[in-house]
Design a protein around this motif. Structure first.
Motif, PDB file in Angstrom:
ATOM      1  N   VAL A 135      41.013  -7.045  51.561  1.00 54.95           N
ATOM      2  CA  VAL A 135      40.685  -5.918  50.687  1.00 54.95           C
ATOM      3  C   VAL A 135      40.770  -6.341  49.221  1.00 54.95           C
ATOM      4  CG1 VAL A 135      41.400  -3.607  49.960  1.00 54.95           C
ATOM      5  CG2 VAL A 135      41.384  -4.198  52.395  1.00 54.95           C
ATOM      6  N   SER A 136      41.761  -7.170  48.893  1.00 58.36           N
ATOM      7  CA  SER A 136      41.939  -7.598  47.505  1.00 58.36           C
ATOM      8  C   SER A 136      40.768  -8.431  46.994  1.00 58.36           C
ATOM      9  CB  SER A 136      43.237  -8.408  47.369  1.00 58.36           C
ATOM     10  OG  SER A 136      44.360  -7.608  47.643  1.00 58.36           O
ATOM     11  N   LYS A 137      40.002  -9.028  47.897  1.00 59.45           N
ATOM     12  CA  LYS A 137      38.847  -9.820  47.476  1.00 59.45           C
ATOM     13  C   LYS A 137      37.757  -8.954  46.851  1.00 59.45           C
ATOM     14  CE  LYS A 137      37.389 -13.303  49.972  1.00 59.45           C
ATOM     15  NZ  LYS A 137      37.733 -14.462  49.138  1.00 59.45           N
ATOM     16  N   VAL A 138      37.728  -7.659  47.199  1.00 59.29           N
ATOM     17  CA  VAL A 138      36.709  -6.774  46.621  1.00 59.29           C
ATOM     18  C   VAL A 138      37.334  -5.726  45.695  1.00 59.29           C
ATOM     19  CG1 VAL A 138      35.132  -7.106  48.545  1.00 59.29           C
ATOM     20  CG2 VAL A 138      36.749  -5.216  48.633  1.00 59.29           C
ATOM     21  N   PHE A 139      38.628  -5.436  45.886  1.00 57.25           N
ATOM     22  CA  PHE A 139      39.309  -4.435  45.050  1.00 57.25           C
ATOM     23  C   PHE A 139      40.076  -5.186  43.965  1.00 57.25           C
ATOM     24  CE2 PHE A 139      41.995  -0.743  44.151  1.00 57.25           C
ATOM     25  CZ  PHE A 139      41.123   0.295  44.368  1.00 57.25           C
ATOM     26  N   THR A 140      39.352  -5.788  43.041  1.00 55.95           N
ATOM     27  CA  THR A 140      39.943  -6.681  42.046  1.00 55.95           C
ATOM     28  C   THR A 140      40.078  -5.990  40.690  1.00 55.95           C
ATOM     29  OG1 THR A 140      37.806  -7.519  41.311  1.00 55.95           O
ATOM     30  CG2 THR A 140      38.841  -8.643  43.194  1.00 55.95           C
ATOM     31  N   PRO A 141      40.970  -6.481  39.820  1.00 58.64           N
ATOM     32  CA  PRO A 141      41.052  -5.935  38.466  1.00 58.64           C
ATOM     33  C   PRO A 141      39.722  -5.976  37.728  1.00 58.64           C
ATOM     34  CG  PRO A 141      42.970  -7.303  38.923  1.00 58.64           C
ATOM     35  CD  PRO A 141      42.019  -7.479  40.082  1.00 58.64           C
ATOM     36  N   THR A 142      38.937  -7.025  37.965  1.00 60.58           N
ATOM     37  CA  THR A 142      37.631  -7.138  37.300  1.00 60.58           C
ATOM     38  C   THR A 142      36.686  -6.041  37.775  1.00 60.58           C
ATOM     39  OG1 THR A 142      37.880  -9.536  37.081  1.00 60.58           O
ATOM     40  CG2 THR A 142      35.651  -8.637  36.901  1.00 60.58           C
ATOM     41  N   SER A 143      36.674  -5.782  39.095  1.00 58.13           N
ATOM     42  CA  SER A 143      35.788  -4.739  39.610  1.00 58.13           C
ATOM     43  C   SER A 143      36.224  -3.366  39.109  1.00 58.13           C
ATOM     44  CB  SER A 143      35.771  -4.761  41.145  1.00 58.13           C
ATOM     45  OG  SER A 143      37.023  -4.382  41.687  1.00 58.13           O
ATOM     46  N   ILE A 144      37.528  -3.163  38.947  1.00 61.52           N
ATOM     47  CA  ILE A 144      38.034  -1.899  38.423  1.00 61.52           C
ATOM     48  C   ILE A 144      37.636  -1.748  36.955  1.00 61.52           C
ATOM     49  CG2 ILE A 144      40.094  -0.530  37.939  1.00 61.52           C
ATOM     50  CD1 ILE A 144      39.392  -0.836  40.914  1.00 61.52           C
ATOM     51  N   ALA A 145      37.796  -2.813  36.177  1.00 62.15           N
ATOM     52  CA  ALA A 145      37.466  -2.754  34.748  1.00 62.15           C
ATOM     53  C   ALA A 145      35.995  -2.419  34.532  1.00 62.15           C
ATOM     54  CB  ALA A 145      37.813  -4.085  34.081  1.00 62.15           C
ATOM     55  N   ARG A 146      35.131  -2.907  35.421  1.00 66.45           N
ATOM     56  CA  ARG A 146      33.696  -2.614  35.283  1.00 66.45           C
ATOM     57  C   ARG A 146      33.389  -1.134  35.464  1.00 66.45           C
ATOM     58  NH1 ARG A 146      32.649  -7.583  38.267  1.00 66.45           N
ATOM     59  NH2 ARG A 146      32.420  -6.331  40.160  1.00 66.45           N
ATOM     60  N   LEU A 147      34.305  -0.403  36.081  1.00 70.31           N
ATOM     61  CA  LEU A 147      34.080   1.017  36.330  1.00 70.31           C
ATOM     62  C   LEU A 147      34.370   1.901  35.119  1.00 70.31           C
ATOM     63  CD1 LEU A 147      35.714   1.459  39.862  1.00 70.31           C
ATOM     64  CD2 LEU A 147      33.293   1.691  39.328  1.00 70.31           C
ATOM     65  N   ALA A 396      44.201   3.929  39.131  1.00 69.95           N
ATOM     66  CA  ALA A 396      44.895   5.171  38.791  1.00 69.95           C
ATOM     67  C   ALA A 396      45.281   5.194  37.318  1.00 69.95           C
ATOM     68  CB  ALA A 396      46.139   5.334  39.665  1.00 69.95           C
ATOM     69  N   ARG A 397      45.795   4.083  36.823  1.00 66.52           N
ATOM     70  CA  ARG A 397      46.180   4.027  35.408  1.00 66.52           C
ATOM     71  C   ARG A 397      44.964   4.221  34.509  1.00 66.52           C
ATOM     72  NH1 ARG A 397      50.643  -0.227  36.951  1.00 66.52           N
ATOM     73  NH2 ARG A 397      52.509   0.858  36.179  1.00 66.52           N
ATOM     74  N   MET A 398      43.836   3.619  34.882  1.00 66.72           N
ATOM     75  CA  MET A 398      42.642   3.782  34.071  1.00 66.72           C
ATOM     76  C   MET A 398      42.148   5.223  34.102  1.00 66.72           C
ATOM     77  SD  MET A 398      38.968   1.817  34.229  1.00 66.72           S
ATOM     78  CE  MET A 398      38.479   2.552  35.774  1.00 66.72           C
ATOM     79  N   GLU A 399      42.109   5.841  35.287  1.00 65.03           N
ATOM     80  CA  GLU A 399      41.677   7.229  35.395  1.00 65.03           C
ATOM     81  C   GLU A 399      42.545   8.142  34.539  1.00 65.03           C
ATOM     82  OE1 GLU A 399      40.381   8.964  39.253  1.00 65.03           O
ATOM     83  OE2 GLU A 399      41.133   7.078  40.067  1.00 65.03           O
ATOM     84  N   LEU A 400      43.854   7.917  34.561  1.00 61.77           N
ATOM     85  CA  LEU A 400      44.770   8.764  33.784  1.00 61.77           C
ATOM     86  C   LEU A 400      44.585   8.539  32.286  1.00 61.77           C
ATOM     87  CD1 LEU A 400      47.935   8.283  36.025  1.00 61.77           C
ATOM     88  CD2 LEU A 400      46.599  10.383  35.778  1.00 61.77           C
ATOM     89  N   ALA A 401      44.459   7.284  31.865  1.00 64.22           N
ATOM     90  CA  ALA A 401      44.286   6.996  30.439  1.00 64.22           C
ATOM     91  C   ALA A 401      42.984   7.588  29.912  1.00 64.22           C
ATOM     92  CB  ALA A 401      44.314   5.480  30.208  1.00 64.22           C
ATOM     93  N   VAL A 402      41.897   7.451  30.662  1.00 64.42           N
ATOM     94  CA  VAL A 402      40.607   8.024  30.259  1.00 64.42           C
ATOM     95  C   VAL A 402      40.712   9.537  30.166  1.00 64.42           C
ATOM     96  CG1 VAL A 402      38.242   8.433  31.059  1.00 64.42           C
ATOM     97  CG2 VAL A 402      39.187   6.116  31.100  1.00 64.42           C
ATOM     98  N   SER A 403      41.413  10.154  31.105  1.00 65.58           N
ATOM     99  CA  SER A 403      41.555  11.610  31.106  1.00 65.58           C
ATOM    100  C   SER A 403      42.337  12.095  29.897  1.00 65.58           C
ATOM    101  CB  SER A 403      42.256  12.070  32.392  1.00 65.58           C
ATOM    102  OG  SER A 403      41.455  11.831  33.523  1.00 65.58           O
ATOM    103  N   VAL A 404      43.496  11.480  29.647  1.00 63.51           N
ATOM    104  CA  VAL A 404      44.310  11.906  28.505  1.00 63.51           C
ATOM    105  C   VAL A 404      43.532  11.736  27.212  1.00 63.51           C
ATOM    106  CG1 VAL A 404      46.440  11.501  27.207  1.00 63.51           C
ATOM    107  CG2 VAL A 404      46.473  11.408  29.711  1.00 63.51           C
ATOM    108  N   ASP A 405      42.848  10.613  27.070  1.00 64.86           N
ATOM    109  CA  ASP A 405      42.054  10.359  25.865  1.00 64.86           C
ATOM    110  C   ASP A 405      40.983  11.426  25.682  1.00 64.86           C
ATOM    111  OD1 ASP A 405      41.076   8.686  23.622  1.00 64.86           O
ATOM    112  OD2 ASP A 405      39.345   8.412  24.927  1.00 64.86           O
ATOM    113  N   GLY A 406      40.252  11.750  26.753  1.00 58.56           N
ATOM    114  CA  GLY A 406      39.187  12.745  26.643  1.00 58.56           C
ATOM    115  C   GLY A 406      39.708  14.130  26.330  1.00 58.56           C
ATOM    116  N   ILE A 407      40.809  14.518  26.961  1.00 57.74           N
ATOM    117  CA  ILE A 407      41.363  15.859  26.732  1.00 57.74           C
ATOM    118  C   ILE A 407      41.929  15.979  25.325  1.00 57.74           C
ATOM    119  CG2 ILE A 407      43.137  17.485  27.501  1.00 57.74           C
ATOM    120  CD1 ILE A 407      42.752  16.230  30.333  1.00 57.74           C
ATOM    121  N   VAL A 408      42.601  14.943  24.848  1.00 61.53           N
ATOM    122  CA  VAL A 408      43.137  14.969  23.484  1.00 61.53           C
ATOM    123  C   VAL A 408      42.005  15.116  22.471  1.00 61.53           C
ATOM    124  CG1 VAL A 408      44.218  13.520  21.705  1.00 61.53           C
ATOM    125  CG2 VAL A 408      45.275  13.722  23.976  1.00 61.53           C
ATOM    126  N   ARG A 409      40.922  14.382  22.660  1.00 60.19           N
ATOM    127  CA  ARG A 409      39.804  14.441  21.712  1.00 60.19           C
ATOM    128  C   ARG A 409      39.097  15.782  21.751  1.00 60.19           C
ATOM    129  NH1 ARG A 409      35.934  11.900  23.213  1.00 60.19           N
ATOM    130  NH2 ARG A 409      36.592  10.737  25.088  1.00 60.19           N
TER     131      ARG A 409
END
Length: 438
Positions: A135-147, A396-409
């Motif tokens: 699973v880690s071969k496809v669920f990589t930090p790089t693939s997450i960052a691209r999202l 999860a960390r990225m989803e939360l950070a994006v959410s907080v940033d959007g709501i604050v703005r």
């Protein structure tokens, strides 16, 4: 909690299988505090932390006769137990149910057990090692960052809708109008699940996770098993479609991944896909709900974000720590000679780690009852630990950070429109809704 170790007592409650340990020393147990630990009590559900704080300061470990488990209360013991290979999420890789002193799986919940059979959350080595490697071969930090761009677009789209709803009604529901459709859109997009099926996935996930509570009526289990059965059938059809028409998304990648001639079976892909939806969705939604309730109750901390004193992403770790969306996680003792917090524990006994208590342990966190979004300490146990550390933590960390940033703005003057109500559950802690006024 083992769903096969409980039975309905006929009064809406349950009796729990679990023999009292012979070596339990009641002289050191805070029996009055344990007797008052009622995870179904609405006042406990509203605020479990006074009771958890009292137990933690009284003892690092205690036997809970109502659940048939040893319960750990302090951060250091929980963190070390998460890494201890003498305890495990499962036991069937080494023992039969009879050898382990546990009841055989209840055939009534066969679909639920099938959905867990190859889950990364349930497996132990060598199966866990092999499956996580693939699973880690496809669920990589790089693939997450691209999202990130796609995730930000989903957030902006939902926040536009929240603004429209608030313009008409004066408030919006952060959970129903934003967090739930946002998180499921992210996971559907990542997996390659048609977005029009999002509501079905949400309903299945909500039903299934109720099986992890300490108490659950048979009607709840029937609903969870039915949801698992439908979800499995849906996922098998999705896999078949990806075999016919592959794409570059996660389910298709799981179908295609290989490593030294090894590949994932269909059952393994089904369980992996389901756990990513359930764990990812529930964690994101409940962290946002619990976290923004705390922010609205602490306007000084909200102003630290809206003023620019702190970057929105700096708040994520405290949102995960302060009011934990996952309050408890369990392990089975697999080997002789296990001792935790000075207490010998027998093979076949279950250890419940009280994450909500650990996250408020003053031995680990300074002034832990204070909500401080500048704490920014990622070494909490919100994502577990050891070999079962959450594989989806970067997402999860990225989803939360994006959410907080959007709501604050978008909504810098946000206030609480109504005091929210908690779901009547303990293990998975979350709100029914969170109405906010912009």
């Amino acid at each position: 909690m083992d769903p096969d170790a409980t039975t309905d007592d006929g009064n809406g409650g349950e009796s729990v299988a679990g023999a009292r340990p012979d070596h339990l020393d009641d002289g050191h147990a805070p029996s009055d505090l344990i007797a008052r630990l009622d995870v179904t009590d609405p006042s406990f559900i509203d605020d479990p932390y006074p009771a958890l704080d009292a137990l933690r300061e009284a003892t690092p470990i205690f036997w809970n006769p109502s659940s048939g488990q040893w319960m750990l209360t302090r951060f250091a013991d929980i963190a070390s137990t998460l890494r201890d290979r003498r305890v495990g999420r499962g036991f069937t890789h080494r023992y039969s149910h009879e050898e382990f002193g546990r009841p055989a799986p209840d055939p009534r919940w066969a679909a639920f057990h099938e959905h867990e059979r190859w889950s990364l959350l349930s497996l132990e080595p060598p199966d866990h090692t092999r499956l996580r490697r693939l699973v880690s071969k496809v669920f990589t930090p790089t693939s997450i960052a691209r999202l990130r761009g796609r995730v930000t677009a989903f957030a902006d789209q939902r926040l536009d809708r929240c603004a429209e709803i608030a313009a008409d009604a004066g408030s919006f529901d952060l959970l129903g109008d934003y967090a739930q459709p946002y998180s499921v859109a992210v996971i559907c997009s990542m997996l390659g699940v048609p977005v029009e099926d999002a509501d079905r996935l949400l309903a299945w996930s909500h039903a299934i996770v109720k099986m992890y509570e300490l108490t659950s009526a048979d009607a709840t289990r029937v609903a969870a098993n039915r949801a698992a059965e439908e979800y499995i059938a849906y996922t098998r059809e999705l896999i078949a479609e990806k075999r016919r028409h592959p794409d570059d998304l996660l389910v298709s990648q799981l179908v295609q991944v290989t490593d030294e001639g090894d590949s994932l079976t269909e059952d393994e892909i089904v369980c992996t896909t389901m756990v990513l939806v359930e764990a990812g969705h529930e964690a994101t939604v409940n962290t946002l709900g619990n976290g923004f309730r705390a922010l609205m109750h602490h306007p000084d901390q909200w102003r630290r974000l809206t003023s620019g004193e702190l970057a929105p992403g700096d708040s994520v770790e405290e949102l995960l720590r302060y009011d934990a969306p996952l309050q408890m996680f369990e392990r089975w003792v697999l080997d002789d000679g296990v001792e935790i917090a000075g207490q010998p524990i027998d093979v076949g006994q279950e250890v419940a780690m009280l994450f909500g208590s650990a996250q408020r342990d003053p031995r680990r966190f300074d002034d832990p009852g204070r909500f401080d979004i500048g704490r920014n300490d990622p070494s909490h146990v919100g994502f577990g630990g050891g070999i079962h550390f959450c594989i989806g933590a970067p997402l999860a960390r990225m989803e939360l950070a994006v959410s907080v940033d959007g709501i604050v703005r978008r909504f810098p003057d946000l206030t609480l429109a109504a005091e929210p109500e908690n779901h009547p559950t303990f293990v998975i802690r979350g709100l029914k809704e969170l109405r906010l006024s912009p």
